[in-house]
Design a protein around this motif. Structure first.
Motif, PDB file in Angstrom:
ATOM      1  N   MET A   1       0.858  -1.165   0.000  1.00 31.50           N
ATOM      2  CA  MET A   1       0.000   0.000   0.000  1.00 31.50           C
ATOM      3  C   MET A   1       0.905   1.227   0.000  1.00 31.50           C
ATOM      4  SD  MET A   1      -3.111   1.151   2.600  1.00 31.50           S
ATOM      5  CE  MET A   1      -2.420   0.389   4.021  1.00 31.50           C
ATOM      6  N   GLN A   2       0.511   2.212  -0.762  1.00 25.01           N
ATOM      7  CA  GLN A   2       1.255   3.469  -0.815  1.00 25.01           C
ATOM      8  C   GLN A   2       0.399   4.563  -0.183  1.00 25.01           C
ATOM      9  OE1 GLN A   2       2.089   3.204  -5.181  1.00 25.01           O
ATOM     10  NE2 GLN A   2       4.073   3.951  -4.479  1.00 25.01           N
ATOM     11  N   LEU A   3       1.004   5.276   0.772  1.00 22.74           N
ATOM     12  CA  LEU A   3       0.326   6.367   1.454  1.00 22.74           C
ATOM     13  C   LEU A   3       1.052   7.673   1.209  1.00 22.74           C
ATOM     14  CD1 LEU A   3      -0.270   4.722   4.953  1.00 22.74           C
ATOM     15  CD2 LEU A   3      -1.896   4.919   3.072  1.00 22.74           C
ATOM     16  N   VAL A   4       0.291   8.755   1.210  1.00 24.48           N
ATOM     17  CA  VAL A   4       0.847  10.098   1.104  1.00 24.48           C
ATOM     18  C   VAL A   4       0.326  10.882   2.293  1.00 24.48           C
ATOM     19  CG1 VAL A   4       0.871  12.239  -0.220  1.00 24.48           C
ATOM     20  CG2 VAL A   4       0.954  10.054  -1.407  1.00 24.48           C
ATOM     21  N   LEU A   5       1.234  11.553   2.991  1.00 29.76           N
ATOM     22  CA  LEU A   5       0.867  12.422   4.100  1.00 29.76           C
ATOM     23  C   LEU A   5       1.163  13.858   3.687  1.00 29.76           C
ATOM     24  CD1 LEU A   5      -0.051  12.928   7.023  1.00 29.76           C
ATOM     25  CD2 LEU A   5       2.338  12.582   7.717  1.00 29.76           C
ATOM     26  N   TYR A   6       0.104  14.651   3.545  1.00 24.37           N
ATOM     27  CA  TYR A   6       0.275  16.079   3.263  1.00 24.37           C
ATOM     28  C   TYR A   6       0.502  16.765   4.597  1.00 24.37           C
ATOM     29  CZ  TYR A   6      -1.148  15.350  -1.532  1.00 24.37           C
ATOM     30  OH  TYR A   6      -1.195  14.936  -2.840  1.00 24.37           O
ATOM     31  N   SER A   7       1.586  17.526   4.671  1.00 25.25           N
ATOM     32  CA  SER A   7       2.067  18.078   5.925  1.00 25.25           C
ATOM     33  C   SER A   7       2.751  19.403   5.661  1.00 25.25           C
ATOM     34  CB  SER A   7       3.069  17.072   6.514  1.00 25.25           C
ATOM     35  OG  SER A   7       3.607  17.523   7.707  1.00 25.25           O
ATOM     36  N   LYS A   8       3.193  20.044   6.723  1.00 26.44           N
ATOM     37  CA  LYS A   8       4.069  21.209   6.568  1.00 26.44           C
ATOM     38  C   LYS A   8       4.966  21.296   7.784  1.00 26.44           C
ATOM     39  CE  LYS A   8       1.289  24.984   8.447  1.00 26.44           C
ATOM     40  NZ  LYS A   8       0.703  26.282   8.176  1.00 26.44           N
ATOM     41  N   PRO A   9       6.122  21.914   7.627  1.00 29.26           N
ATOM     42  CA  PRO A   9       7.058  22.026   8.743  1.00 29.26           C
ATOM     43  C   PRO A   9       6.422  22.766   9.923  1.00 29.26           C
ATOM     44  CG  PRO A   9       8.121  22.653   6.676  1.00 29.26           C
ATOM     45  CD  PRO A   9       6.659  22.506   6.390  1.00 29.26           C
ATOM     46  N   GLY A  10       6.686  22.247  11.123  1.00 28.61           N
ATOM     47  CA  GLY A  10       6.207  22.898  12.333  1.00 28.61           C
ATOM     48  C   GLY A  10       4.789  22.540  12.728  1.00 28.61           C
ATOM     49  N   CYS A  11       4.135  21.677  11.975  1.00 21.65           N
ATOM     50  CA  CYS A  11       2.765  21.270  12.293  1.00 21.65           C
ATOM     51  C   CYS A  11       2.832  20.115  13.289  1.00 21.65           C
ATOM     52  CB  CYS A  11       2.023  20.848  11.024  1.00 21.65           C
ATOM     53  SG  CYS A  11       0.414  20.101  11.344  1.00 21.65           S
ATOM     54  N   HIS A  12       2.444  20.368  14.544  1.00 19.43           N
ATOM     55  CA  HIS A  12       2.548  19.322  15.564  1.00 19.43           C
ATOM     56  C   HIS A  12       1.559  18.182  15.315  1.00 19.43           C
ATOM     57  CE1 HIS A  12      -0.684  21.794  17.240  1.00 19.43           C
ATOM     58  NE2 HIS A  12      -1.054  20.738  17.924  1.00 19.43           N
ATOM     59  N   LEU A  13       0.410  18.473  14.699  1.00 16.80           N
ATOM     60  CA  LEU A  13      -0.537  17.403  14.374  1.00 16.80           C
ATOM     61  C   LEU A  13       0.040  16.481  13.302  1.00 16.80           C
ATOM     62  CD1 LEU A  13      -3.880  19.439  14.247  1.00 16.80           C
ATOM     63  CD2 LEU A  13      -3.001  18.044  16.126  1.00 16.80           C
ATOM     64  N   CYS A  14       0.706  17.080  12.319  1.00 11.43           N
ATOM     65  CA  CYS A  14       1.349  16.305  11.253  1.00 11.43           C
ATOM     66  C   CYS A  14       2.465  15.434  11.820  1.00 11.43           C
ATOM     67  CB  CYS A  14       1.914  17.232  10.180  1.00 11.43           C
ATOM     68  SG  CYS A  14       0.684  18.307   9.416  1.00 11.43           S
ATOM     69  N   GLU A  15       3.273  16.029  12.680  1.00 13.55           N
ATOM     70  CA  GLU A  15       4.384  15.298  13.282  1.00 13.55           C
ATOM     71  C   GLU A  15       3.875  14.135  14.130  1.00 13.55           C
ATOM     72  OE1 GLU A  15       6.345  18.485  15.317  1.00 13.55           O
ATOM     73  OE2 GLU A  15       7.230  19.275  13.463  1.00 13.55           O
ATOM     74  N   GLY A  16       2.771  14.354  14.854  1.00 17.81           N
ATOM     75  CA  GLY A  16       2.203  13.296  15.681  1.00 17.81           C
ATOM     76  C   GLY A  16       1.722  12.124  14.849  1.00 17.81           C
ATOM     77  N   LEU A  17       1.031  12.408  13.748  1.00 13.02           N
ATOM     78  CA  LEU A  17       0.556  11.335  12.880  1.00 13.02           C
ATOM     79  C   LEU A  17       1.732  10.628  12.212  1.00 13.02           C
ATOM     80  CD1 LEU A  17      -1.670   9.693  11.586  1.00 13.02           C
ATOM     81  CD2 LEU A  17      -1.968  11.534   9.901  1.00 13.02           C
ATOM     82  N   GLN A  18       2.725  11.382  11.787  1.00  9.88           N
ATOM     83  CA  GLN A  18       3.901  10.779  11.159  1.00  9.88           C
ATOM     84  C   GLN A  18       4.613   9.845  12.135  1.00  9.88           C
ATOM     85  OE1 GLN A  18       6.526  13.602   9.286  1.00  9.88           O
ATOM     86  NE2 GLN A  18       8.047  12.050   8.794  1.00  9.88           N
ATOM     87  N   GLU A  19       4.714  10.237  13.394  1.00  9.69           N
ATOM     88  CA  GLU A  19       5.353   9.380  14.403  1.00  9.69           C
ATOM     89  C   GLU A  19       4.577   8.084  14.595  1.00  9.69           C
ATOM     90  OE1 GLU A  19       5.801  11.670  17.985  1.00  9.69           O
ATOM     91  OE2 GLU A  19       7.173  13.090  17.026  1.00  9.69           O
ATOM     92  N   LYS A  20       3.246   8.179  14.637  1.00  8.03           N
ATOM     93  CA  LYS A  20       2.434   6.969  14.791  1.00  8.03           C
ATOM     94  C   LYS A  20       2.599   6.053  13.584  1.00  8.03           C
ATOM     95  CE  LYS A  20      -0.845   9.122  17.857  1.00  8.03           C
ATOM     96  NZ  LYS A  20      -2.062   9.906  17.930  1.00  8.03           N
ATOM     97  N   LEU A  21       2.601   6.630  12.391  1.00  8.97           N
ATOM     98  CA  LEU A  21       2.777   5.822  11.182  1.00  8.97           C
ATOM     99  C   LEU A  21       4.138   5.129  11.179  1.00  8.97           C
ATOM    100  CD1 LEU A  21       1.200   8.262   8.575  1.00  8.97           C
ATOM    101  CD2 LEU A  21       0.247   6.061   9.326  1.00  8.97           C
TER     102      LEU A  21
END
Length: 94
Positions: A1-21
């Motif tokens: 499976m291929q996933l894409v995470l749309y994010s931006k630097p400094g976004c704590h919500l993005c960083e949290g999801l990326q850490e879980k992934l």
């Protein structure tokens, strides 16, 4: 499976999801992080929505992105895994 995470630097919500992934071992997937500040079209679409997690589907006409339902920032690792399992089994049926 291929996933894409749309994010931006400094976004704590993005960083949290990326850490879980990054902690997940199942289901197996490849993750591409896309910085919305690097392209005006991504920024226009996702500036108020990040983090946005999409699954890529390969079709006869190319690649299609399907945004997954938004997870709560408080979602547990098990909830993230459950969401991905659901969409992995759904995409296998197609």
């Amino acid at each position: 499976m291929q996933l894409v995470l749309y994010s931006k630097p400094g976004c704590h919500l993005c960083e949290g999801l990326q850490e879980k992934l990054a902690q997940l071992r199942q289901p197996e997937f490849d993750l591409e992080i896309r910085d919305i500040t690097s392209r005006p079209d991504w920024f226009q679409v996702y500036q108020y929505e990040i983090p946005v997690l999409c699954v890529l589907h390969h079709t006869e006409s190319g690649v299609a992105e399907e945004p997954l339902p938004r997870l709560s920032p408080r979602a547990s690792l098990a909830q993230v895994e459950q969401l991905l399992q659901k969409y992995l089994s759904k995409s296998k049926r197609k």
